[in-house]
Design an enzyme around this catalytic site. Structure first.
Site, PDB file in Angstrom:
ATOM      1  N   SER A  65       0.769  -1.142   0.209  1.00 15.71           N
ATOM      2  CA  SER A  65      -0.066  -0.185  -0.050  1.00 15.71           C
ATOM      3  C   SER A  65       0.858   1.210   0.159  1.00 15.71           C
ATOM      4  O   SER A  65       0.162   2.365  -0.111  1.00 15.71           O
ATOM      5  CB  SER A  65      -0.824   0.010   1.073  1.00 15.71           C
ATOM      6  OG  SER A  65      -2.124  -0.555   1.040  1.00 15.71           O
ATOM      7  N   LYS A  68       0.275   3.494  -2.878  1.00 10.41           N
ATOM      8  CA  LYS A  68      -0.895   4.312  -3.134  1.00 10.41           C
ATOM      9  C   LYS A  68      -0.488   5.819  -3.061  1.00 10.41           C
ATOM     10  O   LYS A  68      -1.286   6.618  -3.477  1.00 10.41           O
ATOM     11  CB  LYS A  68      -2.095   4.121  -1.683  1.00 10.41           C
ATOM     12  CG  LYS A  68      -2.471   2.727  -1.925  1.00 10.41           C
ATOM     13  CD  LYS A  68      -3.572   2.374  -0.837  1.00 10.41           C
ATOM     14  CE  LYS A  68      -4.379   1.136  -1.120  1.00 10.41           C
ATOM     15  NZ  LYS A  68      -3.703  -0.050  -1.043  1.00 10.41           N
ATOM     16  N   TYR A 190      -3.787  -1.960 -10.249  1.00 14.56           N
ATOM     17  CA  TYR A 190      -3.791  -1.683  -8.831  1.00 14.56           C
ATOM     18  C   TYR A 190      -2.774  -2.988  -8.336  1.00 14.56           C
ATOM     19  O   TYR A 190      -1.922  -2.678  -7.619  1.00 14.56           O
ATOM     20  CB  TYR A 190      -5.148  -1.940  -8.316  1.00 14.56           C
ATOM     21  CG  TYR A 190      -5.068  -1.950  -6.758  1.00 14.56           C
ATOM     22  CD1 TYR A 190      -4.951  -0.770  -6.002  1.00 14.56           C
ATOM     23  CD2 TYR A 190      -5.504  -3.162  -6.155  1.00 14.56           C
ATOM     24  CE1 TYR A 190      -4.695  -1.047  -4.670  1.00 14.56           C
ATOM     25  CE2 TYR A 190      -5.291  -3.338  -4.658  1.00 14.56           C
ATOM     26  CZ  TYR A 190      -4.821  -2.222  -4.117  1.00 14.56           C
ATOM     27  OH  TYR A 190      -5.078  -2.558  -2.534  1.00 14.56           O
ATOM     28  N   TYR A 242      -4.037   3.669   8.166  1.00 10.40           N
ATOM     29  CA  TYR A 242      -5.420   3.043   8.185  1.00 10.40           C
ATOM     30  C   TYR A 242      -5.919   3.623   9.694  1.00 10.40           C
ATOM     31  O   TYR A 242      -5.923   4.370  10.063  1.00 10.40           O
ATOM     32  CB  TYR A 242      -5.537   1.311   7.968  1.00 10.40           C
ATOM     33  CG  TYR A 242      -4.538   0.743   6.833  1.00 10.40           C
ATOM     34  CD1 TYR A 242      -4.685   1.427   5.697  1.00 10.40           C
ATOM     35  CD2 TYR A 242      -3.558   0.354   7.069  1.00 10.40           C
ATOM     36  CE1 TYR A 242      -4.219   1.089   4.637  1.00 10.40           C
ATOM     37  CE2 TYR A 242      -2.625   0.074   6.228  1.00 10.40           C
ATOM     38  CZ  TYR A 242      -2.655   0.422   4.951  1.00 10.40           C
ATOM     39  OH  TYR A 242      -2.137  -0.038   3.993  1.00 10.40           O
ATOM     40  N   VAL A 260       1.262  -3.840   3.887  1.00  8.58           N
ATOM     41  CA  VAL A 260       1.372  -5.109   4.641  1.00  8.58           C
ATOM     42  C   VAL A 260       2.606  -5.915   4.151  1.00  8.58           C
ATOM     43  O   VAL A 260       2.840  -7.063   4.602  1.00  8.58           O
ATOM     44  CB  VAL A 260       0.207  -5.795   4.175  1.00  8.58           C
ATOM     45  CG1 VAL A 260      -1.156  -5.403   4.950  1.00  8.58           C
ATOM     46  CG2 VAL A 260      -0.092  -6.094   2.692  1.00  8.58           C
TER      47      VAL A 260
HETATM   48  N1  GLN Z   1      -2.275  -5.411  -2.017  1.00  8.33           N
HETATM   49  C1  GLN Z   1      -2.852  -5.191  -0.610  1.00  8.33           C
HETATM   50  C2  GLN Z   1      -4.407  -5.300  -0.829  1.00  8.33           C
HETATM   51  O1  GLN Z   1      -5.063  -4.967  -1.718  1.00  8.33           O
HETATM   52  C3  GLN Z   1      -2.674  -3.834   0.052  1.00  8.33           C
HETATM   53  C4  GLN Z   1      -2.882  -3.755   1.220  1.00  8.33           C
HETATM   54  C5  GLN Z   1      -2.013  -2.881   2.274  1.00  8.33           C
HETATM   55  O2  GLN Z   1      -0.760  -2.752   2.195  1.00  8.33           O
HETATM   56  N2  GLN Z   1      -2.769  -2.344   3.506  1.00  8.33           N
HETATM   57  O3  GLN Z   1      -4.926  -5.940   0.216  1.00  8.33           O
END
Ligand code: GLN
Length: 306
Positions: A65, A68, A190, A242, A260
């Site tokens: 993530s 993002k 994505y 988050y 993650v």
């Molecule tokens: N690729 C992961 C997902 O779509 C990214 C989530 C994350 O890093 N929080 O769930």
């Protein structure tokens, strides 16, 4: 400051050793669970161009993530404020892949740093990019000054094969009219973004533009405007980790973005960008060692945005 940074970094390994074993690597994307959980790295890139590294700072990991922020930065550059008509700017207080919030908020994702928000941001970017995967990769390679940054096909495939929840989010968004392109194109784009494989030093360098008012770290150009850089930093502070963003603001006090894969990037505006990596995650999906290292570093330097 320079001596301080080196002295403080020398103490960080001891601090993170205390939290070793408290979390576990993400396993809902099977390829991520194969990582060596004992790894730890940290890198700093200062606005005057100096780098500092410890531990496994040069080892690549899945940025997940953290991508993002790259996606938002590219999209905001192309579409400006209009982006925020389709994605909000409020902390979610719910898990990053929550479906229920989307339902009662009529398909408007709370912010660009939860999965639904990044799917909409990716949809916006698809309108502007001729070769989305390659353009995105080139953007990140330029920011990190490293042409040896790549997508990890194994992670991409694993995400794709276990991407039911993201697919559900995408279908849901489309049912509310907040997705324009084909769902398969958005998911593909994505998942590729999330699969980027980078080291702490790559990421610390790549994020330096947010510590220097949007100025490109390696070229005489603007990545985003000064106002846009401020907005991205604000969103990282309130939404970048988050439903643990409050805890991060409380303990670290810097704009942060986690993934993650166990990476966290933090910005000290006007001074430096920092990347930490430790694969063991806490219940909210953030690196435990990473959070502890950042908390320690900020305590010792006495710098935060507060
Ligand atoms: N690729 C992961 C997902 O779509 C990214 C989530 C994350 O890093 N929080 O769930």
């Amino acid at each position: 400051m320079e001596r301080n940074i080196e002295e403080i970094l020398a103490l960080v390994s001891g601090v993170v050793a205390d939290v070793q074993g408290q979390g576990k690597p993400a396993d809902y994307i099977p390829a991520l669970s194969e990582v060596d959980r004992s790894k730890f790295g940290m890198a700093i890139s200062t606005v005057d161009g100096r780098d500092f590294v410890i531990g496994d700072a040069e080892k690549r990991f899945s940025i997940q993530s953290i991508s993002k922020v790259f996606c938002l930065s590219m999209a905001i550059h192309y579409s400006g404020e209009a982006l925020f008509e389709r994605v909000g700017v409020e902390p979610s207080g719910t898990p990053f892949n929550s479906l229920s919030q989307l339902d009662y908020e009529n398909g408007l994702p709370r912010n660009p740093f939860i999965n639904s928000g990044a799917l909409v941001t990716s949809d916006i970017l698809l309108e502007h990019l001729g070769s989305p995967n390659q353009d995105f990769l080139d953007f990140v390679r330029g920011l990190s000054n490293n042409i040896d940054v790549h997508y990890d096909e194994r992670v991409y495939r694993s995400e794709f094969d276990h991407g039911n929840r993201n697919a559900a989010l995408c279908h849901y968004l489309k049912s509310f009219g907040n997705i324009k392109n084909d769902i398969s194109r958005i998911l593909d784009f994505y998942f590729y973004q999330c699969s980027l494989s980078m080291s702490c030093i790559d990421l610390a360098r790549a994020f330096r533009f947010l510590a220097q008012d949007g100025a490109h770290p390696f070229r005489e150009e603007e990545v985003v405007s000064r106002l846009q850089a401020r907005r991205i930093n604000s969103l990282m502070m309130t939404c970048g980790t988050y439903d643990e963003a409050g805890e991060f603001a409380f303990r670290v006090g810097l704009p942060c973005k986690s993934g993650v894969g166990g990476g966290i990037v933090a910005i000290m505006p006007g001074e430096m960008s920092i990347c930490v990596w430790g694969p063991e995650l806490g219940a909210k999906g953030n690196s435990i060692a990473g959070m502890r290292a950042l908390e320690f570093f900020v305590q010792k330097t006495g710098h935060s945005v507060f």
